[in-house]
Design a protein around this motif. Structure first.
Motif, PDB file in Angstrom:
ATOM      1  N   GLN A  37       0.819  -1.217   0.000  1.00 20.01           N
ATOM      2  CA  GLN A  37       0.000   0.000   0.000  1.00 20.01           C
ATOM      3  C   GLN A  37       0.855   1.269   0.000  1.00 20.01           C
ATOM      4  O   GLN A  37       1.970   1.291   0.512  1.00 20.01           O
ATOM      5  N   GLY A  38       0.253   2.336  -0.538  1.00 15.50           N
ATOM      6  CA  GLY A  38       0.792   3.670  -0.366  1.00 15.50           C
ATOM      7  C   GLY A  38       0.065   4.311   0.803  1.00 15.50           C
ATOM      8  O   GLY A  38      -1.151   4.132   0.979  1.00 15.50           O
ATOM      9  N   VAL A  39       0.797   5.000   1.658  1.00 17.86           N
ATOM     10  CA  VAL A  39       0.194   5.651   2.819  1.00 17.86           C
ATOM     11  C   VAL A  39       0.733   7.078   2.882  1.00 17.86           C
ATOM     12  O   VAL A  39       1.806   7.365   2.350  1.00 17.86           O
ATOM     13  N   LEU A  40      -0.020   7.951   3.530  1.00 16.11           N
ATOM     14  CA  LEU A  40       0.418   9.342   3.632  1.00 16.11           C
ATOM     15  C   LEU A  40       0.417   9.752   5.098  1.00 16.11           C
ATOM     16  O   LEU A  40      -0.445   9.323   5.870  1.00 16.11           O
ATOM     17  N   THR A  41       1.398  10.554   5.484  1.00 16.17           N
ATOM     18  CA  THR A  41       1.409  11.086   6.847  1.00 16.17           C
ATOM     19  C   THR A  41       1.752  12.560   6.812  1.00 16.17           C
ATOM     20  O   THR A  41       2.306  13.065   5.823  1.00 16.17           O
ATOM     21  N   HIS A  42       1.411  13.237   7.891  1.00 12.11           N
ATOM     22  CA  HIS A  42       1.601  14.691   7.999  1.00 12.11           C
ATOM     23  C   HIS A  42       2.356  14.976   9.287  1.00 12.11           C
ATOM     24  O   HIS A  42       2.121  14.319  10.298  1.00 12.11           O
ATOM     25  N   CYS A  43       3.251  15.933   9.253  1.00 14.68           N
ATOM     26  CA  CYS A  43       4.078  16.300  10.401  1.00 14.68           C
ATOM     27  C   CYS A  43       5.009  15.149  10.772  1.00 14.68           C
ATOM     28  O   CYS A  43       5.356  14.321   9.917  1.00 14.68           O
ATOM     29  N   ASN A  44       5.423  15.088  12.012  1.00 15.69           N
ATOM     30  CA  ASN A  44       6.276  13.973  12.464  1.00 15.69           C
ATOM     31  C   ASN A  44       5.687  13.388  13.727  1.00 15.69           C
ATOM     32  O   ASN A  44       5.636  14.049  14.769  1.00 15.69           O
ATOM     33  N   HIS A  66       4.770   2.279   0.879  1.00 12.60           N
ATOM     34  CA  HIS A  66       5.369   3.460   0.247  1.00 12.60           C
ATOM     35  C   HIS A  66       4.753   4.670   0.947  1.00 12.60           C
ATOM     36  O   HIS A  66       3.550   4.911   0.822  1.00 12.60           O
ATOM     37  N   VAL A  67       5.553   5.392   1.721  1.00 10.05           N
ATOM     38  CA  VAL A  67       5.022   6.477   2.542  1.00 10.05           C
ATOM     39  C   VAL A  67       5.199   7.822   1.831  1.00 10.05           C
ATOM     40  O   VAL A  67       6.324   8.203   1.483  1.00 10.05           O
ATOM     41  N   PHE A  68       4.091   8.514   1.621  1.00  9.48           N
ATOM     42  CA  PHE A  68       4.138   9.887   1.104  1.00  9.48           C
ATOM     43  C   PHE A  68       4.175  10.829   2.306  1.00  9.48           C
ATOM     44  O   PHE A  68       3.351  10.725   3.217  1.00  9.48           O
ATOM     45  N   VAL A  69       5.165  11.697   2.306  1.00 10.97           N
ATOM     46  CA  VAL A  69       5.441  12.548   3.466  1.00 10.97           C
ATOM     47  C   VAL A  69       5.105  13.995   3.129  1.00 10.97           C
ATOM     48  O   VAL A  69       5.772  14.613   2.289  1.00 10.97           O
ATOM     49  N   ASP A  70       4.066  14.530   3.774  1.00  8.18           N
ATOM     50  CA  ASP A  70       3.782  15.969   3.620  1.00  8.18           C
ATOM     51  C   ASP A  70       4.933  16.756   4.235  1.00  8.18           C
ATOM     52  O   ASP A  70       5.326  16.486   5.384  1.00  8.18           O
ATOM     53  N   GLU A  71       5.420  17.757   3.538  1.00  9.19           N
ATOM     54  CA  GLU A  71       6.570  18.493   4.102  1.00  9.19           C
ATOM     55  C   GLU A  71       6.210  19.221   5.396  1.00  9.19           C
ATOM     56  O   GLU A  71       7.024  19.386   6.276  1.00  9.19           O
ATOM     57  N   THR A  72       4.920  19.648   5.502  1.00 10.13           N
ATOM     58  CA  THR A  72       4.387  20.235   6.738  1.00 10.13           C
ATOM     59  C   THR A  72       4.915  21.651   7.001  1.00 10.13           C
ATOM     60  O   THR A  72       5.770  21.880   7.857  1.00 10.13           O
ATOM     61  N   VAL A 114      -2.169   6.643  -2.736  1.00  7.75           N
ATOM     62  CA  VAL A 114      -2.251   6.281  -1.312  1.00  7.75           C
ATOM     63  C   VAL A 114      -3.592   5.622  -0.996  1.00  7.75           C
ATOM     64  O   VAL A 114      -4.634   6.013  -1.518  1.00  7.75           O
ATOM     65  N   GLN A 115      -3.508   4.610  -0.144  1.00  2.60           N
ATOM     66  CA  GLN A 115      -4.710   3.863   0.249  1.00  2.60           C
ATOM     67  C   GLN A 115      -5.070   4.086   1.721  1.00  2.60           C
ATOM     68  O   GLN A 115      -6.080   3.561   2.209  1.00  2.60           O
ATOM     69  N   ALA A 116      -4.239   4.810   2.439  1.00  3.12           N
ATOM     70  CA  ALA A 116      -4.549   5.120   3.840  1.00  3.12           C
ATOM     71  C   ALA A 116      -3.737   6.337   4.260  1.00  3.12           C
ATOM     72  O   ALA A 116      -2.663   6.600   3.714  1.00  3.12           O
ATOM     73  N   VAL A 117      -4.280   7.084   5.232  1.00  4.36           N
ATOM     74  CA  VAL A 117      -3.553   8.195   5.843  1.00  4.36           C
ATOM     75  C   VAL A 117      -3.446   7.903   7.337  1.00  4.36           C
ATOM     76  O   VAL A 117      -4.429   7.469   7.955  1.00  4.36           O
ATOM     77  N   VAL A 118      -2.272   8.084   7.901  1.00  2.00           N
ATOM     78  CA  VAL A 118      -2.111   7.919   9.359  1.00  2.00           C
ATOM     79  C   VAL A 118      -1.344   9.136   9.879  1.00  2.00           C
ATOM     80  O   VAL A 118      -0.261   9.453   9.358  1.00  2.00           O
ATOM     81  N   THR A 119      -1.905   9.805  10.885  1.00  2.00           N
ATOM     82  CA  THR A 119      -1.195  10.918  11.537  1.00  2.00           C
ATOM     83  C   THR A 119      -1.258  10.731  13.049  1.00  2.00           C
ATOM     84  O   THR A 119      -2.019   9.899  13.556  1.00  2.00           O
ATOM     85  N   GLY A 120      -0.499  11.535  13.746  1.00  2.00           N
ATOM     86  CA  GLY A 120      -0.584  11.550  15.201  1.00  2.00           C
ATOM     87  C   GLY A 120      -1.629  12.556  15.654  1.00  2.00           C
ATOM     88  O   GLY A 120      -2.442  13.042  14.846  1.00  2.00           O
ATOM     89  N   ALA A 121      -1.623  12.871  16.951  1.00  2.00           N
ATOM     90  CA  ALA A 121      -2.528  13.888  17.500  1.00  2.00           C
ATOM     91  C   ALA A 121      -1.872  14.537  18.706  1.00  2.00           C
ATOM     92  O   ALA A 121      -0.983  13.961  19.338  1.00  2.00           O
ATOM     93  N   ASP A 122      -2.337  15.745  18.991  1.00  2.00           N
ATOM     94  CA  ASP A 122      -1.845  16.489  20.164  1.00  2.00           C
ATOM     95  C   ASP A 122      -2.854  16.533  21.296  1.00  2.00           C
ATOM     96  O   ASP A 122      -2.493  16.706  22.458  1.00  2.00           O
TER      97      ASP A 122
END
Ligand code: MRU
Length: 361
Positions: free
Chosen positions: A161-168, A195-201, A239-247
């Motif tokens: 899968q391709g996945v996307l994330t935002h920030c670190n 395959h991770v697509f990384v938003d520069e943020t 991308v087939q999924a997005v995973v991010t963290g949270a504050d």
């Protein structure tokens, strides 16, 4: 990477020594060009490190603040209990002013305050040791929580899968392994190729500087994109999924994370792509009903107009720089916690998983 100056360790946060020791951090503002550590021997240095994002990411901020209280207590004389506890209260209150959004900061300070409440009539030196032990427990528990999040989250992803994330939301943002990145690292450990697509943020480039760096270190296939490219990448079915963290996650599941996360979640919904939040129980704030009540940090205009020392906007231009946004629960497919996956993000399901206790595992 060949241009990185290393110092033999990539442990994000370390405590060195006993109660008279110090906090030792990777200075994340220098990455990816230099991997250097910052020794914090006084509480002002800890506060500045949190404020200036030398240590950043919700769980890492909480761990650093807990150790920061122990550092602050070194300024109080061990033979004057009143002065010791006054310094404790002042240290915790001071560190709480460093950044407003990540609830892990307040959660960690409250854990120390709760312990302090049981120690106030006892020996001061023993109390100092017990508070250091509690900070070390918060640190160790975060490590365990990150690995558990990775195990639950990896089950949601498939090989190829391709996945996307935002920030670190990686090892740099936590004790180890991360939250969103723990999901990718664990999937890789299980033999799944992602395959991770990384938003520069924008504006501080945590994705480009930190997430890309961590993924390259782990030899995970990754592609850096500008934040504004996420829609195109989704339309191209990369991308087939997005995973991010949270504050901070409210009782109804609304989740604050790095500015730009909300737009990624809306885009994911529009393209039929599941958007997941990965976060430990220490990131939940069950005292607030919804994301409306989450305080959003506003940061300096210079981060946008003079990012990394280069002026890119006219002098005097008006700027709005919220560091976080809130993704409403309706855009979140599931929240991956160390206790399991909250599928169908509703208040009832959040309470069933996290309950009234947000103490660590
Ligand atoms: O401003 P930052 O870099 O501290 O923001 C960090 C994030 O938004 C992360 O995604 C969040 O803290 C989760 S870290 C596991």
């Amino acid at each position: 990477m060949t241009n990185v100056k290393t110092e033999n360790t990539t442990e994000t946060i370390k405590w060195v020594g006993g109660t008279d020791g110090h906090l030792d951090l990777i200075d994340q503002t220098l990455l990816p060009n230099a991997l250097k550590r910052l020794a914090c021997h006084d509480i002002e240095t800890v506060w500045e490190a949190i404020k200036m994002l030398r240590v950043r990411g919700a769980p890492a901020i909480g761990i650093a603040a807990a150790y920061g209280v122990v550092v602050g207590l070194q300024q109080a004389a061990d033979d004057d209990a009143d002065a010791f506890w006054r310094t404790f209260d002042e240290s915790a209150d001071y560190l709480a002013t460093s950044r407003p959004t990540a609830v892990n900061l307040f959660w960690a300070l409250d854990r120390l305050r709760a312990l302090a409440g049981t120690l106030r009539n006892g020996d001061v030196a023993q109390a100092h040791s017990a508070l250091l032990a509690e900070a070390q427990k918060i640190h160790a528990q975060d490590r365990e929580m990150c690995h558990a999040i990775g195990r639950y989250g990896a089950d949601l992803l498939q090989d190829g899968q391709g996945v996307l994330t935002h920030c670190n939301a990686g090892g740099l943002a936590t004790a180890e392994y991360g939250t969103a990145l723990s999901v990718f690292f664990t999937a890789q450990d299980q033999g799944k190729n992602l395959h991770v697509f990384v938003d520069e943020t924008r504006p501080l480039l945590q994705g480009a500087r930190l997430t890309a760096w961590e993924l390259m270190q782990r030899k995970i296939k990754s592609t850096l994109i500008c934040d504004s490219m996420a829609a195109q990448v989704m339309r191209e079915k990369k991308v087939q999924a997005v995973v991010t963290g949270a504050d901070r996650i409210a009782a109804n599941g609304d989740s604050a994370n790095k500015i730009g996360t909300y737009s990624v979640a809306v885009l994911a919904k529009a393209h039929g792509i599941p958007f997941y939040i990965a976060a430990p129980s220490s990131t939940f704030d069950l005292s607030i009903e919804s994301g409306e009540e989450i305080p959003i940090e506003l940061r300096n205009a210079e981060e946008i107009t003079n990012g990394f020392g280069k002026q890119t906007a006219p002098t005097g231009v008006e700027v709005y720089n919220p560091a976080f946004d809130v993704t409403p629960a309706q855009f979140i497919e599931a929240i991956i916690t160390e206790r399991g996956v909250i599928k169908s993000v509703t208040k009832a399901n959040v309470l069933a998983m996290i309950g009234s206790s947000t103490d660590a595992v």
